[in-house]
Design a protein around this motif. Structure first.
Motif, PDB file in Angstrom:
ATOM      1  N   LYS A  39      -5.471  41.278  28.444  1.00 33.34           N
ATOM      2  CA  LYS A  39      -6.313  41.468  29.622  1.00 33.34           C
ATOM      3  C   LYS A  39      -7.797  41.279  29.323  1.00 33.34           C
ATOM      4  CE  LYS A  39      -3.166  45.184  31.154  1.00 33.34           C
ATOM      5  NZ  LYS A  39      -2.559  45.503  29.849  1.00 33.34           N
ATOM      6  N   ILE A  40      -8.153  41.161  28.061  1.00 33.80           N
ATOM      7  CA  ILE A  40      -9.558  41.181  27.666  1.00 33.80           C
ATOM      8  C   ILE A  40     -10.295  39.893  28.043  1.00 33.80           C
ATOM      9  CG2 ILE A  40     -11.091  41.219  25.619  1.00 33.80           C
ATOM     10  CD1 ILE A  40      -9.184  43.289  24.426  1.00 33.80           C
ATOM     11  N   GLY A  41      -9.577  38.802  28.203  1.00 33.32           N
ATOM     12  CA  GLY A  41     -10.204  37.518  28.505  1.00 33.32           C
ATOM     13  C   GLY A  41     -11.040  37.507  29.765  1.00 33.32           C
ATOM     14  N   ASN A  42     -10.769  38.419  30.691  1.00 28.17           N
ATOM     15  CA  ASN A  42     -11.562  38.556  31.913  1.00 28.17           C
ATOM     16  C   ASN A  42     -11.897  40.044  32.084  1.00 28.17           C
ATOM     17  OD1 ASN A  42     -11.618  35.808  33.385  1.00 28.17           O
ATOM     18  ND2 ASN A  42      -9.478  36.046  32.793  1.00 28.17           N
ATOM     19  N   SER A  43     -12.930  40.471  31.397  1.00 27.63           N
ATOM     20  CA  SER A  43     -13.239  41.896  31.396  1.00 27.63           C
ATOM     21  C   SER A  43     -14.698  42.167  31.054  1.00 27.63           C
ATOM     22  CB  SER A  43     -12.353  42.622  30.377  1.00 27.63           C
ATOM     23  OG  SER A  43     -12.721  42.246  29.046  1.00 27.63           O
ATOM     24  N   GLU A  44     -15.109  43.398  31.352  1.00 29.52           N
ATOM     25  CA  GLU A  44     -16.379  43.948  30.880  1.00 29.52           C
ATOM     26  C   GLU A  44     -16.041  45.169  30.031  1.00 29.52           C
ATOM     27  OE1 GLU A  44     -19.103  44.876  33.980  1.00 29.52           O
ATOM     28  OE2 GLU A  44     -19.076  42.864  34.857  1.00 29.52           O
ATOM     29  N   ILE A  45     -16.510  45.173  28.805  1.00 28.41           N
ATOM     30  CA  ILE A  45     -16.224  46.279  27.881  1.00 28.41           C
ATOM     31  C   ILE A  45     -17.539  46.765  27.276  1.00 28.41           C
ATOM     32  CG2 ILE A  45     -15.106  46.922  25.699  1.00 28.41           C
ATOM     33  CD1 ILE A  45     -12.912  44.917  26.349  1.00 28.41           C
ATOM     34  N   SER A  46     -17.699  48.064  27.222  1.00 31.17           N
ATOM     35  CA  SER A  46     -18.888  48.624  26.571  1.00 31.17           C
ATOM     36  C   SER A  46     -18.476  49.793  25.686  1.00 31.17           C
ATOM     37  CB  SER A  46     -19.917  49.087  27.612  1.00 31.17           C
ATOM     38  OG  SER A  46     -19.391  50.125  28.403  1.00 31.17           O
ATOM     39  N   PHE A  47     -19.251  50.039  24.643  1.00 30.66           N
ATOM     40  CA  PHE A  47     -18.978  51.158  23.736  1.00 30.66           C
ATOM     41  C   PHE A  47     -20.212  51.411  22.873  1.00 30.66           C
ATOM     42  CE2 PHE A  47     -17.550  47.226  21.739  1.00 30.66           C
ATOM     43  CZ  PHE A  47     -18.115  47.281  20.469  1.00 30.66           C
ATOM     44  N   LYS A  48     -20.179  52.504  22.177  1.00 30.37           N
ATOM     45  CA  LYS A  48     -21.234  52.838  21.233  1.00 30.37           C
ATOM     46  C   LYS A  48     -20.643  52.848  19.836  1.00 30.37           C
ATOM     47  CE  LYS A  48     -24.678  56.385  20.060  1.00 30.37           C
ATOM     48  NZ  LYS A  48     -25.206  57.747  20.392  1.00 30.37           N
ATOM     49  N   PHE A  49     -21.345  52.222  18.906  1.00 31.21           N
ATOM     50  CA  PHE A  49     -20.910  52.215  17.506  1.00 31.21           C
ATOM     51  C   PHE A  49     -22.110  52.588  16.640  1.00 31.21           C
ATOM     52  CE2 PHE A  49     -20.199  49.596  13.542  1.00 31.21           C
ATOM     53  CZ  PHE A  49     -19.305  50.491  12.969  1.00 31.21           C
ATOM     54  N   ARG A  50     -21.976  53.737  15.982  1.00 27.88           N
ATOM     55  CA  ARG A  50     -23.075  54.295  15.210  1.00 27.88           C
ATOM     56  C   ARG A  50     -24.305  54.460  16.101  1.00 27.88           C
ATOM     57  NH1 ARG A  50     -21.173  50.971   9.794  1.00 27.88           N
ATOM     58  NH2 ARG A  50     -19.430  52.373   9.363  1.00 27.88           N
ATOM     59  N   ASP A  51     -25.426  53.890  15.765  1.00 23.61           N
ATOM     60  CA  ASP A  51     -26.643  54.141  16.551  1.00 23.61           C
ATOM     61  C   ASP A  51     -26.947  53.020  17.539  1.00 23.61           C
ATOM     62  OD1 ASP A  51     -27.195  52.273  14.626  1.00 23.61           O
ATOM     63  OD2 ASP A  51     -29.216  52.976  14.233  1.00 23.61           O
ATOM     64  N   LYS A  52     -25.968  52.178  17.825  1.00 24.46           N
ATOM     65  CA  LYS A  52     -26.207  51.029  18.702  1.00 24.46           C
ATOM     66  C   LYS A  52     -25.211  50.998  19.846  1.00 24.46           C
ATOM     67  CE  LYS A  52     -28.120  48.203  14.948  1.00 24.46           C
ATOM     68  NZ  LYS A  52     -28.082  49.270  13.934  1.00 24.46           N
ATOM     69  N   LYS A  53     -25.637  50.411  20.974  1.00 22.95           N
ATOM     70  CA  LYS A  53     -24.780  50.236  22.132  1.00 22.95           C
ATOM     71  C   LYS A  53     -24.359  48.773  22.235  1.00 22.95           C
ATOM     72  CE  LYS A  53     -26.764  54.042  24.818  1.00 22.95           C
ATOM     73  NZ  LYS A  53     -27.454  54.432  26.077  1.00 22.95           N
ATOM     74  N   TYR A  54     -23.097  48.563  22.544  1.00 22.73           N
ATOM     75  CA  TYR A  54     -22.543  47.217  22.639  1.00 22.73           C
ATOM     76  C   TYR A  54     -21.904  47.014  24.019  1.00 22.73           C
ATOM     77  CZ  TYR A  54     -23.044  46.966  17.551  1.00 22.73           C
ATOM     78  OH  TYR A  54     -23.544  46.959  16.272  1.00 22.73           O
ATOM     79  N   ALA A  55     -21.974  45.803  24.501  1.00 24.99           N
ATOM     80  CA  ALA A  55     -21.314  45.451  25.756  1.00 24.99           C
ATOM     81  C   ALA A  55     -20.869  43.994  25.677  1.00 24.99           C
ATOM     82  CB  ALA A  55     -22.251  45.658  26.946  1.00 24.99           C
TER      83      ALA A  55
END
Length: 246
Positions: A39-55
């Motif tokens: 399902k990831i091919g058409n998605s928005e995903i965000s998370f935090k890893f250590r001291d940085k934010k990813y999207a």
């Protein structure tokens, strides 16, 4: 006549066993499906890893990978897309030296790549090889080696990965890789905890390195069971959010 029937039955059993044998490609396909990574091919995903934010925004083969953090009171935003890399400091685009573009791009891509495994293992640049199956901590696993072609394999195309995929559940519990940046080395990741977010599996790992740097990557699981690895870090994703796109 009895012997002919007996040998015919043996032949049928043998053929059935051959038919049931899965290829590396089929195992990866099942791993993607069973983890929800399809399902990831058409998605928005965000998370935090250590001291940085990813999207990440992925849609129909196009992607935008973001990394945001603060350094020396400056707000830094990095964006990696199909068209290249861009860096913004305090919302202003800055020119990045050519020597650093690949460094920053690799840092952004690496975290996003690992966060959504096994998504990405179907890319055209991925080469898969089925190794001898193994048992680790009492569980049976398929063992698959992944390498990359130079064309489309990115800056780190020479890296080698091995995935341990459960024979019953088709989930990745362990992975290992060798890398060449920063002097090179080997790592072995062990599942610490897994969670489902909107039907997609995300995994936190314990990260190990071998005490003997000369150990073959293919045998690093044996070193793990023999307590010959040293824990160097933990890979923990926080505040994970998943939204699917139409």
């Amino acid at each position: 006549m009895r012997y002919l029937i007996f040998f015919y039955l043996l032949f049928l059993i043998s053929c059935t066993q051959v038919e049931k044998a899965l290829s590396a490609e089929q195992i990866i396909e099942k791993a993607i499906l069973f983890s929800g990574a399809d399902k990831i091919g058409n998605s928005e995903i965000s998370f935090k890893f250590r001291d940085k934010k990813y999207a990440a925004i992925r849609k129909n083969g196009n992607f935008q990978l973001f990394r945001n953090f603060t350094k020396d009171s400056a707000s830094i935003k990095e964006v990696l897309t199909n068209n290249g890399f861009q860096r913004l400091i305090n919302m202003q685009v800055v020119k990045v030296p050519d020597s650093m573009v690949s460094v920053y791009s690799s840092a952004v891509n690496s975290v996003h790549y690992f966060s959504v495994l096994p998504f990405g293992l179907k890319d055209k640049a991925v080469r898969k090889k089925l190794l001898k199956a193994t048992t680790l901590k009492g569980k049976e696993y398929y063992k698959i080696e992944v390498t990359f072609s130079e064309d489309g394999g990115g800056e780190d195309f020479e890296d080698v990965f091995i995935y341990w995929i459960g024979k019953e559940d088709f989930l990745i519990d362990y992975l290992a890789y060798s890398y060449h940046t920063n002097g090179g080395g080997k790592r072995f990741r062990v599942l610490k905890e897994a969670c489902l977010k909107n039907g997609v599996r995300f995994v936190d790992y314990l990260n190990y390195k071998p005490l003997n740097s000369a150990v073959s990557l293919i045998d690093i699981d044996i070193e793990y069971e023999s307590n010959q690895l040293k824990k160097v870090s933990e890979i923990i994703l926080e505040d994970i959010k998943v939204k699917f796109l139409n």
